[in-house]
Design a protein around this motif. Structure first.
Motif, mmCIF file in Angstrom:
data_model
loop_
_atom_site.group_PDB
_atom_site.id
_atom_site.type_symbol
_atom_site.label_atom_id
_atom_site.label_comp_id
_atom_site.label_asym_id
_atom_site.label_seq_id
_atom_site.Cartn_x
_atom_site.Cartn_y
_atom_site.Cartn_z
ATOM 1 N N ARG A 185 11.670 -1.656 34.308
ATOM 2 C CA ARG A 185 12.924 -1.388 33.616
ATOM 3 C C ARG A 185 13.536 -0.043 34.034
ATOM 4 O O ARG A 185 14.760 0.080 34.126
ATOM 5 C CB ARG A 185 12.706 -1.404 32.102
ATOM 6 C CG ARG A 185 12.535 -2.800 31.513
ATOM 7 C CD ARG A 185 12.227 -2.739 30.025
ATOM 8 N NE ARG A 185 12.193 -4.063 29.428
ATOM 9 C CZ ARG A 185 13.227 -4.686 28.871
ATOM 10 N NH1 ARG A 185 14.406 -4.064 28.827
ATOM 11 N NH2 ARG A 185 13.114 -5.885 28.368
ATOM 12 N N VAL A 186 12.684 0.958 34.273
ATOM 13 C CA VAL A 186 13.210 2.298 34.575
ATOM 14 C C VAL A 186 13.352 2.540 36.066
ATOM 15 O O VAL A 186 13.743 3.630 36.493
ATOM 16 C CB VAL A 186 12.332 3.395 33.939
ATOM 17 C CG1 VAL A 186 12.281 3.232 32.443
ATOM 18 C CG2 VAL A 186 10.927 3.398 34.540
ATOM 19 N N GLY A 187 13.020 1.551 36.885
ATOM 20 C CA GLY A 187 13.218 1.693 38.321
ATOM 21 C C GLY A 187 12.059 2.315 39.060
ATOM 22 O O GLY A 187 12.249 2.841 40.170
ATOM 23 N N GLY A 188 10.864 2.300 38.484
ATOM 24 C CA GLY A 188 9.683 2.787 39.184
ATOM 25 C C GLY A 188 9.133 4.088 38.633
ATOM 26 O O GLY A 188 9.742 4.738 37.770
ATOM 27 N N LEU A 189 7.978 4.458 39.137
ATOM 28 C CA LEU A 189 7.340 5.708 38.749
ATOM 29 C C LEU A 189 8.056 6.899 39.381
ATOM 30 O O LEU A 189 8.702 6.761 40.421
ATOM 31 C CB LEU A 189 5.871 5.713 39.188
ATOM 32 C CG LEU A 189 4.975 4.580 38.665
ATOM 33 C CD1 LEU A 189 3.587 4.683 39.294
ATOM 34 C CD2 LEU A 189 4.871 4.625 37.147
ATOM 35 N N THR A 230 14.066 -0.418 26.093
ATOM 36 C CA THR A 230 14.400 0.435 27.236
ATOM 37 C C THR A 230 15.393 -0.289 28.139
ATOM 38 O O THR A 230 15.094 -1.381 28.642
ATOM 39 C CB THR A 230 13.142 0.794 28.042
ATOM 40 O OG1 THR A 230 12.203 1.460 27.188
ATOM 41 C CG2 THR A 230 13.506 1.697 29.219
ATOM 42 N N PRO A 231 16.575 0.271 28.373
ATOM 43 C CA PRO A 231 17.564 -0.393 29.227
ATOM 44 C C PRO A 231 17.054 -0.498 30.668
ATOM 45 O O PRO A 231 16.372 0.396 31.169
ATOM 46 C CB PRO A 231 18.790 0.514 29.161
ATOM 47 C CG PRO A 231 18.555 1.400 27.974
ATOM 48 C CD PRO A 231 17.085 1.548 27.834
ATOM 49 N N ASN A 247 17.690 11.999 34.543
ATOM 50 C CA ASN A 247 17.963 11.430 33.224
ATOM 51 C C ASN A 247 16.663 11.350 32.424
ATOM 52 O O ASN A 247 15.801 10.519 32.711
ATOM 53 C CB ASN A 247 18.587 10.044 33.378
ATOM 54 C CG ASN A 247 18.976 9.445 32.035
ATOM 55 O OD1 ASN A 247 19.235 10.173 31.070
ATOM 56 N ND2 ASN A 247 19.007 8.123 31.966
ATOM 57 N N TRP A 248 16.524 12.225 31.444
ATOM 58 C CA TRP A 248 15.348 12.248 30.583
ATOM 59 C C TRP A 248 15.765 11.992 29.143
ATOM 60 O O TRP A 248 16.743 12.570 28.673
ATOM 61 C CB TRP A 248 14.652 13.612 30.636
ATOM 62 C CG TRP A 248 14.191 14.040 31.978
ATOM 63 C CD1 TRP A 248 14.846 14.850 32.860
ATOM 64 C CD2 TRP A 248 12.948 13.705 32.608
ATOM 65 N NE1 TRP A 248 14.101 15.041 33.996
ATOM 66 C CE2 TRP A 248 12.930 14.344 33.871
ATOM 67 C CE3 TRP A 248 11.845 12.926 32.234
ATOM 68 C CZ2 TRP A 248 11.852 14.239 34.751
ATOM 69 C CZ3 TRP A 248 10.783 12.824 33.102
ATOM 70 C CH2 TRP A 248 10.793 13.460 34.346
ATOM 71 N N LEU A 299 5.221 7.978 34.185
ATOM 72 C CA LEU A 299 6.060 6.988 33.522
ATOM 73 C C LEU A 299 6.248 7.498 32.104
ATOM 74 O O LEU A 299 5.356 8.157 31.555
ATOM 75 C CB LEU A 299 5.341 5.639 33.516
ATOM 76 C CG LEU A 299 6.103 4.368 33.157
ATOM 77 C CD1 LEU A 299 7.248 4.127 34.127
ATOM 78 C CD2 LEU A 299 5.148 3.182 33.157
ATOM 79 N N PHE A 300 7.382 7.227 31.512
ATOM 80 C CA PHE A 300 7.599 7.679 30.138
ATOM 81 C C PHE A 300 8.394 6.638 29.376
ATOM 82 O O PHE A 300 9.169 5.869 29.957
ATOM 83 C CB PHE A 300 8.337 9.025 30.116
ATOM 84 C CG PHE A 300 9.655 8.998 30.850
ATOM 85 C CD1 PHE A 300 10.814 8.565 30.228
ATOM 86 C CD2 PHE A 300 9.723 9.398 32.175
ATOM 87 C CE1 PHE A 300 12.026 8.525 30.912
ATOM 88 C CE2 PHE A 300 10.928 9.366 32.863
ATOM 89 C CZ PHE A 300 12.070 8.929 32.236
#
Length: 233
Positions: free
Chosen positions: A20-24, A230-231, A35-36, A150-151
């Motif tokens: 979802r977030v585009g990887g580690l 998560t978007p 972007n955090w 990852l978060f």
């Protein structure tokens, strides 16, 4: 077994989050302009550390969060940056990061030539002491900077009963080998094997708290909800 199934569920959720977030993210390349989310829980992965039943999958070596004291304003990136250290020049402050403290200790145990008497002593240090520690801080930054992370965003209020605290505490307990061995053992070359901290060595994690606790499987439902919120990027 319940725990093995829960471990698979946990790593499955992290795999979905990663997608979802585009990887580690490589820690050494992270910066504050990325972007955090303001608040969240992070998971660190270390080169060479893999899951026992799936050697192609990395195992989590540290779980952490921030702002667990009521009214704390520490952000997720602020906490991660404390672990990463500075990049130009490369360095850091192990007195502000237990992760840096633990890994720096283990390095000195593995290689006695790196011993620094002041490491980990007192909560502050003079300019002279910090200068003497600078080279070792740089080694720690190099080591930690090679890790990936990852978060998950957890937009809750600060405090010890926050959802972030629940996820951190239970994830550590689930992953830890301290009480009972999991299928995901640290490698023989893992730096943590040289740690002077029994909790690090036995747990297989760069964590000192919660490694000896039991986990509540219900936290996986909370984590699942947050991952699904998560978007996708």
């Amino acid at each position: 077994m319940q725990r093995r199934s829960d471990l698979d569920t946990f790593y499955g959720l992290l795999a979905e989050l990663e997608s979802r977030v585009g990887g580690l993210r490589l820690l050494g390349q992270c910066h504050g302009r990325m972007n955090w989310p303001e608040r969240g829980v992070y998971f660190f992965f270390e080169p060479g550390e893999t899951r026992g039943r799936n050697p192609s999958a990395s195992r989590v070596v540290r779980v952490g969060t921030h702002a667990l004291i009521s009214q704390s304003r520490t952000t997720l990136w602020k906490r991660i940056s404390q672990h990463r250290g500075t990049t130009n020049p490369r360095g850091g402050n192990h007195r502000g990061s237990i992760f840096r403290l633990l890994s720096g200790e283990a390095m000195m145990t593995r290689d006695p030539a790196l011993q620094i008497e002041s490491w980990g002593r007192k909560s502050s240090a003079t300019r002279e002491i910090r200068a003497n520690e600078r080279q070792h801080e740089a080694l720690v930054s190099q080591y930690i900077g090679a890790m990936k992370l990852l978060f998950v965003s957890v937009p809750d209020a600060s405090g010890p009963e926050s959802a972030r605290c629940i996820i951190e505490r239970n994830a550590i307990a689930l992953l830890s080998n301290y009480r009972d061995a999991t299928p995901d053992q640290p490698s023989s070359n893992w730096l943590g094997q040289s740690s002077g901290r029994d909790r690090v060595r036995r747990s297989g994690l760069w964590n000192n708290n919660h490694v000896d606790e039991e986990y509540d499987p219900a936290f996986l439902g909370l984590l699942e909800d947050l991952v699904r919120q998560t978007p996708s990027t």
